[in-house]
Design a protein around this motif. Sequence first.
Motif, mmCIF file in Angstrom:
data_model
loop_
_atom_site.group_PDB
_atom_site.id
_atom_site.type_symbol
_atom_site.label_atom_id
_atom_site.label_comp_id
_atom_site.label_asym_id
_atom_site.label_seq_id
_atom_site.Cartn_x
_atom_site.Cartn_y
_atom_site.Cartn_z
ATOM 1 N N ARG A 67 28.117 57.131 50.729
ATOM 2 C CA ARG A 67 28.569 56.113 51.663
ATOM 3 C C ARG A 67 28.944 54.851 50.898
ATOM 4 O O ARG A 67 28.281 54.489 49.929
ATOM 5 C CB ARG A 67 27.464 55.780 52.659
ATOM 6 N N PRO A 68 30.006 54.188 51.355
ATOM 7 C CA PRO A 68 30.350 52.927 50.694
ATOM 8 C C PRO A 68 29.262 51.895 50.953
ATOM 9 O O PRO A 68 28.609 51.921 52.001
ATOM 10 C CB PRO A 68 31.673 52.515 51.340
ATOM 11 N N PRO A 69 29.045 51.005 50.017
ATOM 12 C CA PRO A 69 28.000 49.992 50.209
ATOM 13 C C PRO A 69 28.357 49.037 51.338
ATOM 14 O O PRO A 69 29.526 48.848 51.671
ATOM 15 C CB PRO A 69 27.962 49.271 48.862
ATOM 16 N N ARG A 70 27.334 48.436 51.906
ATOM 17 C CA ARG A 70 27.547 47.466 52.979
ATOM 18 C C ARG A 70 27.818 46.101 52.350
ATOM 19 O O ARG A 70 26.963 45.554 51.667
ATOM 20 C CB ARG A 70 26.329 47.408 53.877
ATOM 21 N N LEU A 71 29.002 45.595 52.604
ATOM 22 C CA LEU A 71 29.383 44.282 52.097
ATOM 23 C C LEU A 71 29.379 43.292 53.252
ATOM 24 O O LEU A 71 29.735 43.641 54.381
ATOM 25 C CB LEU A 71 30.775 44.326 51.464
ATOM 26 N N SER A 72 28.995 42.060 52.945
ATOM 27 C CA SER A 72 29.010 41.020 53.968
ATOM 28 C C SER A 72 30.457 40.643 54.282
ATOM 29 O O SER A 72 31.387 40.949 53.525
ATOM 30 C CB SER A 72 28.240 39.795 53.491
ATOM 31 N N THR A 73 30.620 39.963 55.394
ATOM 32 C CA THR A 73 31.950 39.515 55.799
ATOM 33 C C THR A 73 32.560 38.605 54.746
ATOM 34 O O THR A 73 33.743 38.726 54.410
ATOM 35 C CB THR A 73 31.866 38.767 57.146
ATOM 36 N N ARG A 74 31.758 37.728 54.194
ATOM 37 C CA ARG A 74 32.250 36.794 53.178
ATOM 38 C C ARG A 74 32.638 37.537 51.902
ATOM 39 O O ARG A 74 33.645 37.216 51.270
ATOM 40 C CB ARG A 74 31.192 35.737 52.877
ATOM 41 N N GLU A 75 31.844 38.523 51.518
ATOM 42 C CA GLU A 75 32.165 39.307 50.319
ATOM 43 C C GLU A 75 33.487 40.041 50.507
ATOM 44 O O GLU A 75 34.304 40.112 49.573
ATOM 45 C CB GLU A 75 31.041 40.292 50.013
ATOM 46 N N ILE A 76 33.741 40.544 51.707
ATOM 47 C CA ILE A 76 35.000 41.232 51.975
ATOM 48 C C ILE A 76 36.165 40.244 51.924
ATOM 49 O O ILE A 76 37.221 40.547 51.364
ATOM 50 C CB ILE A 76 34.941 41.965 53.330
ATOM 51 N N ALA B 164 37.497 53.134 48.904
ATOM 52 C CA ALA B 164 36.485 53.370 49.936
ATOM 53 C C ALA B 164 36.981 52.941 51.314
ATOM 54 O O ALA B 164 36.308 53.187 52.313
ATOM 55 C CB ALA B 164 35.203 52.630 49.588
ATOM 56 N N GLY B 165 38.142 52.288 51.380
ATOM 57 C CA GLY B 165 38.686 51.852 52.654
ATOM 58 C C GLY B 165 38.083 50.566 53.182
ATOM 59 O O GLY B 165 38.209 50.269 54.366
ATOM 60 N N ILE B 166 37.425 49.817 52.317
ATOM 61 C CA ILE B 166 36.791 48.565 52.734
ATOM 62 C C ILE B 166 37.830 47.467 52.895
ATOM 63 O O ILE B 166 37.756 46.661 53.812
ATOM 64 C CB ILE B 166 35.697 48.161 51.731
ATOM 65 N N LYS C 52 26.906 45.818 44.007
ATOM 66 C CA LYS C 52 26.840 46.752 45.133
ATOM 67 C C LYS C 52 27.765 47.946 44.946
ATOM 68 O O LYS C 52 27.431 49.065 45.337
ATOM 69 C CB LYS C 52 27.195 46.045 46.444
ATOM 70 N N MET C 53 28.936 47.720 44.352
ATOM 71 C CA MET C 53 29.893 48.795 44.147
ATOM 72 C C MET C 53 29.603 49.589 42.865
ATOM 73 O O MET C 53 30.255 50.595 42.611
ATOM 74 C CB MET C 53 31.317 48.236 44.074
ATOM 75 N N ASN C 54 28.650 49.098 42.076
ATOM 76 C CA ASN C 54 28.257 49.758 40.827
ATOM 77 C C ASN C 54 29.453 49.920 39.880
ATOM 78 O O ASN C 54 29.735 51.002 39.377
ATOM 79 C CB ASN C 54 27.593 51.098 41.104
ATOM 80 N N VAL C 55 30.155 48.805 39.676
ATOM 81 C CA VAL C 55 31.297 48.781 38.762
ATOM 82 C C VAL C 55 31.052 47.696 37.714
ATOM 83 O O VAL C 55 30.047 46.993 37.766
ATOM 84 C CB VAL C 55 32.625 48.531 39.525
ATOM 85 N N CYS C 56 31.986 47.552 36.775
ATOM 86 C CA CYS C 56 31.731 46.645 35.657
ATOM 87 C C CYS C 56 32.485 45.321 35.728
ATOM 88 O O CYS C 56 32.140 44.388 35.011
ATOM 89 C CB CYS C 56 32.025 47.343 34.338
ATOM 90 N N ASN C 57 33.534 45.228 36.573
ATOM 91 C CA ASN C 57 34.267 43.959 36.656
ATOM 92 C C ASN C 57 34.966 43.819 37.999
ATOM 93 O O ASN C 57 34.923 44.728 38.839
ATOM 94 C CB ASN C 57 35.262 43.818 35.500
ATOM 95 N N LYS C 58 35.617 42.679 38.194
ATOM 96 C CA LYS C 58 36.236 42.344 39.474
ATOM 97 C C LYS C 58 37.373 43.305 39.823
ATOM 98 O O LYS C 58 37.500 43.734 40.967
ATOM 99 C CB LYS C 58 36.746 40.899 39.428
#
Length: 88
Positions: free
Chosen positions: A24-33, A85-87, A69-75
């Motif tokens: 499942r894709p991680p839950r991101l806050s509205t501000r993070e999105i 993930a369709g976020i 949260k996305m378990n990645v290394c950079n922006k």
Amino acid sequence: MFYVTSHLSELFARTLPSRPEKVRPPRLSTREIEVLKLCASGKTAYETARILSLSERTVNYHVQNVIVKMNVCNKISAVIAAAKAGII
């Protein structure tokens, strides 16, 4: 010997899960999105901060949270992972 290895292979195959669990894709806050969408459109942290009326440090804080949260290394990887993930 052939019988033993065949039997062990069957036993091992039974212990494996039948289907890989769907991640499942991680839950991101509205501000993070919001921050992630602006990053995807090419905005810098300074520009994003001005658009959202935040400090540049807060924008970088949200970006860092998304990276973890996305378990990645950079922006850039976070933007790509979120798009896949369709976020965003």
